[in-house]
Write an enzyme that holds these catalytic residues in place. Structure first.
Site, PDB file in Angstrom:
ATOM      1  N   SER A  23       5.142  43.493  11.125  1.00 13.51           N
ATOM      2  CA  SER A  23       6.553  43.841  11.324  1.00 13.51           C
ATOM      3  C   SER A  23       7.445  42.612  11.287  1.00 13.51           C
ATOM      4  O   SER A  23       8.646  42.704  11.513  1.00 13.51           O
ATOM      5  CB  SER A  23       6.721  44.577  12.656  1.00 13.51           C
ATOM      6  OG  SER A  23       6.157  43.827  13.715  1.00 13.51           O
ATOM      7  N   ASN A 111       3.005  44.774  24.583  1.00 15.69           N
ATOM      8  CA  ASN A 111       3.621  46.082  24.831  1.00 15.69           C
ATOM      9  C   ASN A 111       4.827  45.982  25.768  1.00 15.69           C
ATOM     10  O   ASN A 111       5.857  46.599  25.517  1.00 15.69           O
ATOM     11  CB  ASN A 111       2.591  47.066  25.393  1.00 15.69           C
ATOM     12  CG  ASN A 111       1.476  47.323  24.395  1.00 15.69           C
ATOM     13  OD1 ASN A 111       1.568  46.901  23.237  1.00 15.69           O
ATOM     14  ND2 ASN A 111       0.415  47.998  24.824  1.00 15.69           N
ATOM     15  N   THR A 156      45.748  73.823  11.663  1.00 11.12           N
ATOM     16  CA  THR A 156      44.507  74.489  12.060  1.00 11.12           C
ATOM     17  C   THR A 156      44.044  75.194  10.790  1.00 11.12           C
ATOM     18  O   THR A 156      44.883  75.643   9.998  1.00 11.12           O
ATOM     19  CB  THR A 156      44.711  75.526  13.193  1.00 11.12           C
ATOM     20  OG1 THR A 156      45.586  76.550  12.723  1.00 11.12           O
ATOM     21  CG2 THR A 156      45.290  74.900  14.441  1.00 11.12           C
ATOM     22  N   SER A 278      39.244  52.675 -10.672  1.00 14.98           N
ATOM     23  CA  SER A 278      38.262  53.385 -11.476  1.00 14.98           C
ATOM     24  C   SER A 278      37.982  52.575 -12.733  1.00 14.98           C
ATOM     25  O   SER A 278      38.846  51.851 -13.217  1.00 14.98           O
ATOM     26  CB  SER A 278      38.823  54.756 -11.845  1.00 14.98           C
ATOM     27  OG  SER A 278      38.256  55.219 -13.046  1.00 14.98           O
ATOM     28  N   LYS A 284      43.995  55.283 -11.163  1.00 10.38           N
ATOM     29  CA  LYS A 284      43.309  55.595  -9.907  1.00 10.38           C
ATOM     30  C   LYS A 284      43.386  54.481  -8.858  1.00 10.38           C
ATOM     31  O   LYS A 284      43.303  53.310  -9.170  1.00 10.38           O
ATOM     32  CB  LYS A 284      41.826  55.896 -10.177  1.00 10.38           C
ATOM     33  CG  LYS A 284      41.570  57.218 -10.863  1.00 10.38           C
ATOM     34  CD  LYS A 284      42.011  58.433 -10.063  1.00 10.38           C
ATOM     35  CE  LYS A 284      41.020  58.808  -9.004  1.00 10.38           C
ATOM     36  NZ  LYS A 284      39.734  59.264  -9.556  1.00 10.38           N
ATOM     37  N   ASN A 286      41.411  54.439  -5.256  1.00 11.91           N
ATOM     38  CA  ASN A 286      40.498  55.297  -4.497  1.00 11.91           C
ATOM     39  C   ASN A 286      40.252  54.804  -3.069  1.00 11.91           C
ATOM     40  O   ASN A 286      40.138  53.599  -2.837  1.00 11.91           O
ATOM     41  CB  ASN A 286      39.150  55.392  -5.221  1.00 11.91           C
ATOM     42  CG  ASN A 286      39.283  56.063  -6.572  1.00 11.91           C
ATOM     43  OD1 ASN A 286      40.145  56.926  -6.754  1.00 11.91           O
ATOM     44  ND2 ASN A 286      38.460  55.658  -7.523  1.00 11.91           N
ATOM     45  N   LYS A 326      12.218  49.935  15.204  1.00 15.15           N
ATOM     46  CA  LYS A 326      13.083  48.786  14.902  1.00 15.15           C
ATOM     47  C   LYS A 326      14.011  48.998  13.727  1.00 15.15           C
ATOM     48  O   LYS A 326      15.227  48.846  13.845  1.00 15.15           O
ATOM     49  CB  LYS A 326      12.248  47.531  14.652  1.00 15.15           C
ATOM     50  CG  LYS A 326      11.205  47.359  15.678  1.00 15.15           C
ATOM     51  CD  LYS A 326      10.990  46.075  16.257  1.00 15.15           C
ATOM     52  CE  LYS A 326      10.213  46.274  17.531  1.00 15.15           C
ATOM     53  NZ  LYS A 326       9.323  47.459  17.585  1.00 15.15           N
TER      54      LYS A 326
HETATM   55  N1  ARG Z   1       5.053  44.717  16.551  1.00 14.55           N
HETATM   56  C1  ARG Z   1       4.745  45.617  17.607  1.00 14.55           C
HETATM   57  C2  ARG Z   1       5.861  46.661  17.732  1.00 14.55           C
HETATM   58  O1  ARG Z   1       6.881  46.414  17.241  1.00 14.55           O
HETATM   59  C3  ARG Z   1       4.593  44.911  18.890  1.00 14.55           C
HETATM   60  C4  ARG Z   1       3.746  45.598  19.907  1.00 14.55           C
HETATM   61  C5  ARG Z   1       2.335  45.550  19.467  1.00 14.55           C
HETATM   62  N2  ARG Z   1       1.436  46.072  20.455  1.00 14.55           N
HETATM   63  C6  ARG Z   1       0.224  46.499  20.144  1.00 14.55           C
HETATM   64  N3  ARG Z   1      -0.488  46.976  21.108  1.00 14.55           N
HETATM   65  N4  ARG Z   1      -0.254  46.442  18.920  1.00 14.55           N
HETATM   66  O2  ARG Z   1       5.701  47.702  18.284  1.00 14.55           O
END
Ligand code: ARG
Length: 463
Positions: A23, A111, A156, A278, A284, A286, A326
């Site tokens: 990620s 976590n 209305t 345009s 135009k 817009n 995210k």
């Molecule tokens: N990149 C992970 C997320 O965005 C971070 C948490 C990862 N935790 C795990 N137990 N793999 O959720």
């Protein structure tokens, strides 16, 4: 490249799985929050005697230098090397300060770390979006002040209905955005709990001080349950819900501006800098900005629905599905900020074509209610007055004229209660001025609304 969690594995991760799992490409935007959380965590570990003061000092310095380098764009974060921002910061730290860096993750899990980072991020962005919303309300109030006497038809069913002013119309939106700001404020209050210390899911055996971490990070209190602490994404969903409502309001307003720009209405003219042309039709001009705001509303709703759907079937506690939060949140945040930033100056520079609004107000019998009220005030029951006025409107349509221009004989033919003063009673400016009931369009009433809201804005609180 060996993973930080390589211990129990005999093979390297498949390259495609690595890309799929990683990620870093998007969560790198959380580096400030991640480092801030780590600083708080390390300081607490030292205070509690879990790591040494020297290690904590080395960690603090190391994190500071990483932050500086990331801010300066000096660090590359390739996905082959880093799985996510949390691992990246820890790896970089260990590269820079050695063993002390490896102690940072004591009594912590990714976590609770990611749950904290996202909360800090969402808090910051909610605040910024709330401020942008308040700025936009200020623009609406300025425009309203200039148009307290600009009579326009109120609609209305998109049919001309009763006379209002442009200021009154804008104030309606100002109030929607005020509620949006209140919603963001409330959302921030609810989410201001610190999940760090929840560990992977079941807390920790170390003697940590969760209150110290929570205080340092500006949170109200630690979360009360470690499972909830790592499983909860309500704050992301709530932000996206609030942003969806905000976008819905922006979209309605945009839709109106699109209509007002058309030759059919011609109530406003956008500044050249905020409209587009345009490629084929030379005439135009817009309202693309408004159309894009309206269109991007769909994206923000999409983020909300994505999050709700990702979360709906997840067992406690953390599941990797949650990494999907995210991009949804980031996209919603970016989109809303961009929309607010572009719509505010577009609105500010827009020319209001008061004469056209007035002309529209004169056609469409929007003073018919006032005509009926005139009779009612002379003692005619409202239902009879309503019917008499309906007859007059039909007569006007027949003669292709307006109530203002209809001769008095025509009025008298319908009811002998009509006198010459009916023309004064149905004069549009008088109709607006007479609607002094609280919340109505009378200029002094709208001015009261503006002043109330200006006072709230000065306190920089939406309520
Ligand atoms: N990149 C992970 C997320 O965005 C971070 C948490 C990862 N935790 C795990 N137990 N793999 O959720």
């Amino acid at each position: 490249m060996a993973k930080m969690w390589a211990g129990r594995f005999r093979k390297e991760t498949d390259a495609m799985v690595n890309d799929f799992n990683s990620s870093i490409a998007f969560d790198r935007r959380l580096y400030r929050e991640d480092i801030e959380g780590s600083q708080a965590h390390a300081a607490m570990l030292a205070k509690q005697g879990i790591i040494s003061e020297e290690d904590a000092a080395a960690i603090a310095d190391g994190l500071r230098s990483i932050l500086e380098d990331l801010d300066a764009g000096k660090i590359d974060l390739p996905p082959e090397k880093y799985e996510d921002i949390h691992m990246a910061v820890e790896q970089l730290l260990t590269e820079r300060i050695g063993d002390a860096g490896k102690r940072l993750h004591t009594a912590r899990s990714r976590n609770d770390q990611v749950a904290l980072d996202m909360r800090l991020y969402v808090l910051r962005e909610a605040r910024e979006i709330m401020d942008l919303t308040l700025d936009f309300i200020r623009v609406l109030l300025r425009k309203a002040r200039e148009n307290l006497h600009t009579v326009m038809p109120g609609y209305t069913h998109l049919q001309r209905a009763q006379p209002i002013t442009f200021a009154h119309h804008l104030l309606a939106y100002a109030h929607m955005f005020r509620r949006d700001a209140i919603r963001l404020d409330t959302c921030m209050r609810i989410m201001r709990e610190c999940p760090l210390g929840s560990g992977a899911l079941a807390g920790t055996t170390y003697p940590i001080d969760r209150f110290a971490v929570s205080d340092r990070l500006g949170m109200i209190a630690p979360t009360q349950n470690s499972l909830d602490g790592v499983s909860d994404r309500d704050y992301c969903i709530e932000l996206c819900a609030d942003l969806s409502i905000l976008m819905m309001h922006l979209s309605r307003l945009s839709e109106e501006v699109v209509a007002w720009c058309s030759w059919e209405f011609k109530f406003v003219e956008l500044d050249d800098a905020y409209s587009t042309g345009s490629s084929i039709m030379p005439q135009k001009k817009n309202p693309d900005v408004c159309e894009l705001v309206r269109g991007k509303t769909g994206r923000v709703y999409g983020s909300l629905i994505a999050l709700l759907t990702v979360m709906k079937g997840l067992p406690l506690a953390y599941n990797k599905d949650m990494q999907e939060d995210k991009e949804a949140v980031f996209d919603a945040v970016d989109t809303v900020k961009m929309c607010l930033r572009v719509i505010a100056p577009m609105f500010e520079t827009m020319t209001v074509l008061a004469e056209n609004m007035k002309k529209a107000a004169y056609r469409g019998f929007i003073n018919a209610t006032d005509c009926a009220d005139y009779l009612t005030k002379k003692g005619v029951p409202f239902r009879d007055a309503y019917k008499a006025t309906g007859t007059l409107v039909a007569r006007c349509i027949e003669l292709d004229t307006t109530l203002d221009a209809l001769p008095i004989e025509e009025y008298r033919a319908v009811s002998d209660q009509f006198g010459e003063d009916v023309y004064q009673a149905i004069d549009l400016a008088a109709c607006v001025a007479g609607r002094r009931s609280m919340g109505g369009p009378a200029p002094e009433e709208v001015e009261r609304q503006i002043e109330t809201m200006e006072r709230l804005l000065k306190e920089a609180r939406p309520q």
